[in-house]
Motif scaffolding. Structure first.
Motif, PDB file in Angstrom:
ATOM      1  N   PHE A 304      76.195  53.198  15.813  1.00 24.31           N
ATOM      2  CA  PHE A 304      76.839  54.330  15.135  1.00 24.31           C
ATOM      3  C   PHE A 304      77.193  53.999  13.695  1.00 24.31           C
ATOM      4  CE2 PHE A 304      80.795  56.295  13.696  1.00 24.31           C
ATOM      5  CZ  PHE A 304      80.426  57.635  13.705  1.00 24.31           C
ATOM      6  N   ASP A 305      76.959  54.963  12.821  1.00 27.50           N
ATOM      7  CA  ASP A 305      77.390  54.878  11.431  1.00 27.50           C
ATOM      8  C   ASP A 305      77.587  56.296  10.913  1.00 27.50           C
ATOM      9  OD1 ASP A 305      77.257  52.436   9.170  1.00 27.50           O
ATOM     10  OD2 ASP A 305      77.127  54.460   8.336  1.00 27.50           O
ATOM     11  N   GLU A 306      78.611  56.473  10.080  1.00 32.93           N
ATOM     12  CA  GLU A 306      78.851  57.792   9.502  1.00 32.93           C
ATOM     13  C   GLU A 306      77.675  58.248   8.646  1.00 32.93           C
ATOM     14  OE1 GLU A 306      81.183  59.752  10.225  1.00 32.93           O
ATOM     15  OE2 GLU A 306      82.807  58.547  11.060  1.00 32.93           O
ATOM     16  N   ASP A 307      76.959  57.301   8.080  1.00 33.31           N
ATOM     17  CA  ASP A 307      75.774  57.591   7.281  1.00 33.31           C
ATOM     18  C   ASP A 307      74.573  57.699   8.216  1.00 33.31           C
ATOM     19  OD1 ASP A 307      73.577  57.689   5.634  1.00 33.31           O
ATOM     20  OD2 ASP A 307      74.045  55.861   4.524  1.00 33.31           O
ATOM     21  N   PRO A 308      73.975  58.892   8.377  1.00 30.05           N
ATOM     22  CA  PRO A 308      72.872  59.039   9.333  1.00 30.05           C
ATOM     23  C   PRO A 308      71.662  58.179   8.994  1.00 30.05           C
ATOM     24  CG  PRO A 308      73.130  61.030   7.986  1.00 30.05           C
ATOM     25  CD  PRO A 308      74.314  60.172   7.720  1.00 30.05           C
ATOM     26  N   VAL A 309      71.429  57.897   7.735  1.00 32.18           N
ATOM     27  CA  VAL A 309      70.311  57.035   7.367  1.00 32.18           C
ATOM     28  C   VAL A 309      70.555  55.620   7.866  1.00 32.18           C
ATOM     29  CG1 VAL A 309      68.986  56.052   5.453  1.00 32.18           C
ATOM     30  CG2 VAL A 309      69.716  58.460   5.377  1.00 32.18           C
ATOM     31  N   GLN A 311      72.519  54.794  10.289  1.00 26.54           N
ATOM     32  CA  GLN A 311      72.500  54.834  11.751  1.00 26.54           C
ATOM     33  C   GLN A 311      71.075  54.718  12.279  1.00 26.54           C
ATOM     34  OE1 GLN A 311      75.353  57.323  14.158  1.00 26.54           O
ATOM     35  NE2 GLN A 311      73.517  58.551  14.422  1.00 26.54           N
ATOM     36  N   GLU A 312      70.126  55.404  11.649  1.00 29.35           N
ATOM     37  CA  GLU A 312      68.730  55.279  12.067  1.00 29.35           C
ATOM     38  C   GLU A 312      68.195  53.880  11.807  1.00 29.35           C
ATOM     39  OE1 GLU A 312      66.283  57.528  13.628  1.00 29.35           O
ATOM     40  OE2 GLU A 312      68.314  58.007  14.284  1.00 29.35           O
ATOM     41  N   ASP A 313      68.622  53.280  10.693  1.00 29.15           N
ATOM     42  CA  ASP A 313      68.220  51.893  10.426  1.00 29.15           C
ATOM     43  C   ASP A 313      68.752  50.962  11.509  1.00 29.15           C
ATOM     44  OD1 ASP A 313      66.888  52.664   8.142  1.00 29.15           O
ATOM     45  OD2 ASP A 313      68.479  52.056   6.757  1.00 29.15           O
ATOM     46  N   GLY A 316      66.701  51.302  14.557  1.00 23.74           N
ATOM     47  CA  GLY A 316      65.445  50.573  14.386  1.00 23.74           C
ATOM     48  C   GLY A 316      65.601  49.090  14.643  1.00 23.74           C
ATOM     49  N   LEU A 317      66.708  48.524  14.180  1.00 25.59           N
ATOM     50  CA  LEU A 317      66.957  47.104  14.419  1.00 25.59           C
ATOM     51  C   LEU A 317      67.141  46.819  15.909  1.00 25.59           C
ATOM     52  CD1 LEU A 317      69.409  46.300  11.472  1.00 25.59           C
ATOM     53  CD2 LEU A 317      67.039  45.504  11.724  1.00 25.59           C
ATOM     54  N   LEU A 318      67.812  47.725  16.610  1.00 20.18           N
ATOM     55  CA  LEU A 318      67.992  47.549  18.058  1.00 20.18           C
ATOM     56  C   LEU A 318      66.644  47.587  18.774  1.00 20.18           C
ATOM     57  CD1 LEU A 318      69.614  47.369  20.675  1.00 20.18           C
ATOM     58  CD2 LEU A 318      69.938  49.855  20.563  1.00 20.18           C
ATOM     59  N   LEU A 319      65.798  48.554  18.428  1.00 26.40           N
ATOM     60  CA  LEU A 319      64.495  48.647  19.082  1.00 26.40           C
ATOM     61  C   LEU A 319      63.654  47.405  18.820  1.00 26.40           C
ATOM     62  CD1 LEU A 319      63.626  52.374  18.260  1.00 26.40           C
ATOM     63  CD2 LEU A 319      64.555  51.472  20.394  1.00 26.40           C
ATOM     64  N   GLY A 615      71.767  38.383  32.332  1.00 23.06           N
ATOM     65  CA  GLY A 615      71.742  38.873  30.963  1.00 23.06           C
ATOM     66  C   GLY A 615      72.986  38.402  30.252  1.00 23.06           C
ATOM     67  N   TYR A 616      73.317  39.047  29.139  1.00 21.42           N
ATOM     68  CA  TYR A 616      74.518  38.638  28.407  1.00 21.42           C
ATOM     69  C   TYR A 616      75.116  39.822  27.659  1.00 21.42           C
ATOM     70  CZ  TYR A 616      71.473  38.398  24.253  1.00 21.42           C
ATOM     71  OH  TYR A 616      70.595  38.689  23.235  1.00 21.42           O
ATOM     72  N   TYR A 617      76.381  39.652  27.308  1.00 19.61           N
ATOM     73  CA  TYR A 617      77.127  40.636  26.532  1.00 19.61           C
ATOM     74  C   TYR A 617      78.021  39.894  25.540  1.00 19.61           C
ATOM     75  CZ  TYR A 617      80.680  43.985  25.163  1.00 19.61           C
ATOM     76  OH  TYR A 617      81.519  44.766  24.428  1.00 19.61           O
ATOM     77  N   PRO A 618      78.130  40.421  24.310  1.00 22.64           N
ATOM     78  CA  PRO A 618      77.362  41.520  23.728  1.00 22.64           C
ATOM     79  C   PRO A 618      76.144  40.991  22.998  1.00 22.64           C
ATOM     80  CG  PRO A 618      79.136  40.926  22.233  1.00 22.64           C
ATOM     81  CD  PRO A 618      79.250  39.995  23.425  1.00 22.64           C
ATOM     82  N   ASP A 619      75.196  41.896  22.713  1.00 24.31           N
ATOM     83  CA  ASP A 619      74.076  41.530  21.849  1.00 24.31           C
ATOM     84  C   ASP A 619      74.342  42.094  20.463  1.00 24.31           C
ATOM     85  OD1 ASP A 619      71.303  40.406  21.518  1.00 24.31           O
ATOM     86  OD2 ASP A 619      71.007  42.463  20.800  1.00 24.31           O
ATOM     87  N   ASP A 620      74.515  41.233  19.484  1.00 26.21           N
ATOM     88  CA  ASP A 620      74.754  41.642  18.104  1.00 26.21           C
ATOM     89  C   ASP A 620      73.407  41.683  17.382  1.00 26.21           C
ATOM     90  OD1 ASP A 620      75.543  42.126  15.535  1.00 26.21           O
ATOM     91  OD2 ASP A 620      76.883  40.390  15.361  1.00 26.21           O
ATOM     92  N   PHE A 621      72.693  42.764  17.578  1.00 30.83           N
ATOM     93  CA  PHE A 621      71.359  42.897  17.005  1.00 30.83           C
ATOM     94  C   PHE A 621      71.394  43.060  15.494  1.00 30.83           C
ATOM     95  CE2 PHE A 621      72.968  46.949  18.499  1.00 30.83           C
ATOM     96  CZ  PHE A 621      72.790  47.791  17.406  1.00 30.83           C
ATOM     97  N   LEU A 622      72.546  43.466  14.958  1.00 25.14           N
ATOM     98  CA  LEU A 622      72.645  43.627  13.507  1.00 25.14           C
ATOM     99  C   LEU A 622      72.638  42.282  12.782  1.00 25.14           C
ATOM    100  CD1 LEU A 622      75.373  46.432  13.307  1.00 25.14           C
ATOM    101  CD2 LEU A 622      72.894  46.702  13.168  1.00 25.14           C
ATOM    102  N   ASN A 623      73.147  41.254  13.458  1.00 26.85           N
ATOM    103  CA  ASN A 623      73.278  39.942  12.820  1.00 26.85           C
ATOM    104  C   ASN A 623      72.501  38.841  13.527  1.00 26.85           C
ATOM    105  OD1 ASN A 623      75.364  40.634  10.701  1.00 26.85           O
ATOM    106  ND2 ASN A 623      76.480  41.266  12.548  1.00 26.85           N
TER     107      ASN A 623
END
Length: 644
Positions: A304-309, A311-313, A316-319, A615-623
């Protein structure tokens, strides 16, 4: 799109045989186009030579193709189906059915089911049919004279495949197209979803229209509905029965229809299998029923991000992360918890009771499912919702002080409150109505300590169970403590069972998982402190998900602690086939990530000890935490020696 949707169902579900009441030995096979030469990238077609080999092998090994009449007779208490009963079904009404399949059916004297889409057949000759995202010639499908010939043969049952629901419709603000049979249409101009009434009427009119068309053109009323893409819900099943189709077919998924006898699962025949591969699939269904799970537990708050662009980025990183790691399951947060207290302050889907932080869950779940092929579980609280219901909270009672929410625990609704059950049930129904997902993972807020619950509704339940009002007295006597724990455990399980049924109205084939703390597994007495038990979880849920988190438990030797946990689980018969071990990738005591090499070593430890699912928690896909290169060899399902 239609091929993609069918393939995704197959990837998520596997080729699984579905036992049904009165049809316990039935194997239903789903074929599509049959050609002389199958092109390499056409997973849905089968060559005529391979189909002949399938038919011949079935005949030579004592399999008995049955008709829809045989199934109806067995269901109504008549002649039971023979051993090794097989139902042959062919979807979509390709011309190849008339040219290649029909002669084989006559040669082998095999009955079959042919499922027809009315809007495709009503397209005039020489025009193009809307076929998923593409256009194909009308001549790809059978003509009405050909259909009349096969319908009058006595070998072929004509089934409805809907009039115009074999397609996708826009089902969220981001423009994703989901199967029209089960999705709620989203109107971008009005920024609104289809109402319950409009949805029902759309399905009812479609079913009636195809029924009338087939009656007019072929002189028969279809008795069978074959769900496009295998997608259906209980509303659709009820409506199909209402218009005379009391038997329906999905694609393969264990427990099709929540054991609804009106729904039979089918094995989807993929990849133009030669006889040896066909036989292997028939004989090895057990591999697909309990395929090892490799799980990422993902916070949607990170997307989630207030900026929709942006948020889509983030999406994409998660996928990219999921594809890179090669996992096959994602536990995806469906609630918003920005302050990290474990209580849902808002939700990521339209609902009646809490703010919607963003209409995001359906978008992310569908992208994960279609872009990466993973199985998506909706991660949801059970009791931890920030609702203004002060009289319906879990209350703690200690000593002579007033009953109040326990300050060290989640703020939770009482599972004994009928009002709480109604509201939470409506939240879960709204989730299932507005999103496509394959399972539910219930949060770790579903517990009651040995000082809880003192809500008036809970106290009344204890009185009816013959328990004293004094919690201290209960804790002092083993028999009373056992009874109290059982009452609370049963209430929690009953509360969650009702939520599962709420979801199954719209998602009949969902799997279920529930977080369980490690201490009730390691220490028998601890089940009284949580109202949780592993055997109880195994009986009710597909996957008990143990929080195998040594740092959270302040273990002095994390590896030794994990070994003891595995030993305790292994001591319970069948547990290693069900239990998911959830490791922690962050040490919440320090706020720092667990080193990726340490996490990989712990996964290797689990594997060597016989653990199947983890598995594991959490996955920090952003970093990139944990670091992908370190954990990929242990978390990837590509390393598993067989595939569903």
């Amino acid at each position: 799109m239609w091929r993609l949707m069918v393939l995704i169902v197959a990837l998520c579900c596997g080729l699984i045989w579905i036992p049904q009441p009165a049809c316990a030995d039935l194997i239903a096979l789903c074929y599509h186009d049959v050609t002389d030469n199958v092109v390499p990238d056409d997973d849905m077609s089968v060559s005529r030579d391979n189909l002949i080999a399938h038919f011949a092998w079935l005949r030579e090994h004592g399999y008995r193709p049955v008709s829809i009449d045989d199934i109806f007779a067995a269901r109504s208490g008549g002649q039971p189906l023979p051993e090794k009963a097989v139902l042959l079904t062919f979807d979509d009404g390709y011309r190849s059915f008339y040219q290649r399949v029909f002669p084989l059916l006559k040669a082998f004297n095999y009955p079959a089911v042919l499922a027809l889409v009315g809007s495709w057949l009503e397209t005039p000759t020489g025009e193009m049919v809307r076929y998923g995202e593409s256009r194909v010639p009308r001549e790809l499908f059978m003509s009405w004279p050909q259909l009349r010939e096969v319908a009058e043969s006595g070998l072929v049952e004509i089934a409805s495949h809907s009039y115009d629901l074999h397609r996708g419709i826009i089902a969220n603000p981001q423009g994703n197209e989901l199967p029209a049979m089960t999705a709620r249409a989203f109107d971008p101009a009005e920024n609104s979803y289809e109402s319950d009434g409009a949805y029902r009427e759309r399905l009812r009119e479609d079913f009636k229209r195809n029924r009338a068309l087939l009656e007019d053109k072929l002189g028969l009323k279809p008795r069978v509905m074959v769900w496009p893409y295998g997608q259906y819900n209980r509303i659709a099943v009820d409506l199909a029965e209402e218009v005379g189709m009391s038997l329906t077919f999905s694609l393969a998924s264990e427990g099709a229809g929540g054991k609804d006898p009106r729904v039979v699962g089918r094995d989807l025949v993929l990849g133009n299998p030669k006889a040896a591969d066909f036989v292997w699939s028939l004989r090895n269904r057990s591999l697909h029923r309990n395929f090892p799970r490799r799980v990422l537990h993902v916070d949607l708050d990170y997307v989630f991000d207030e900026d929709p662009v942006q948020q889509e980025d983030n999406l994409g990183l998660l996928l990219e992360r999921v594809l890179d790691l090669g996992v096959n399951t994602v536990y995806l947060q469906a609630f918003a918890d920005p302050d990290g207290d474990g209580v849902a302050d808002a939700l990521y889907f339209p609902n009646r009771h809490l703010p919607m932080r963003a209409d995001l869950f359906n978008r992310v779940a569908w992208q994960l499912r279609t872009r990466t092929g993973v199985t998506v579980y909706a991660w949801m609280p059970v009791l931890g919702f920030a609702l203004d219901m002060p009289g319906h909270l879990v209350l703690a009672r200690s000593g002579d002080g007033p009953d109040m929410p326990a300050p060290e625990a989640y703020r939770r609704l009482s599972p004994f409150s009928g009002a709480a059950a109604r509201v939470v049930g409506e939240i879960y129904r709204d989730l299932a109505k507005h999103a496509a997902f394959a399972g539910l993972i219930f949060h770790d807020d579903a517990f009651l300590s040995d000082y809880e619950d003192a809500n008036p509704a809970a106290l009344e339940a204890y009185r009816q169970a013959g328990l004293p009002e004094s919690f201290a007295s209960i804790r002092e006597e083993v028999g009373l403590l056992e009874r109290w724990t059982e009452v609370k455990s049963q209430r929690l399980n009953g509360f969650i069972a009702a939520l599962i049924e709420d979801v199954r109205v719209y998602r009949p084939e969902i799997k279920t998982a529930r977080n369980i703390f490690a201490r009730p597994v390691l220490e028998p007495a601890a089940r009284h402190w949580f109202a949780q038990s592993l055997d109880g979880f195994m009986a009710q849920y597909d996957y008990p998900a143990i929080m195998a988190m040594p740092y959270m438990e302040e273990a002095e030797n994390p590896d030794q602690w994990l070994k003891k946990l595995v030993e305790a689980v292994a001591a319970v018969p069948g547990a290693l086939d069900q239990v998911v071990f959830e490791l922690q990738s962050r040490d919440w005591r320090t706020g720092q990530p667990v080193d990726g090499s340490t996490l990989a070593r712990q996964m290797e430890l689990l594997q060597s000890a016989g653990v199947k699912h983890y598995g594991y928690y959490p996955d920090d896909f952003l970093n990139n935490r944990p670091e992908a290169r370190l954990v990929r060899p242990q978390i990837s399902s590509r390393t598993i020696p067989y595939r569903p």
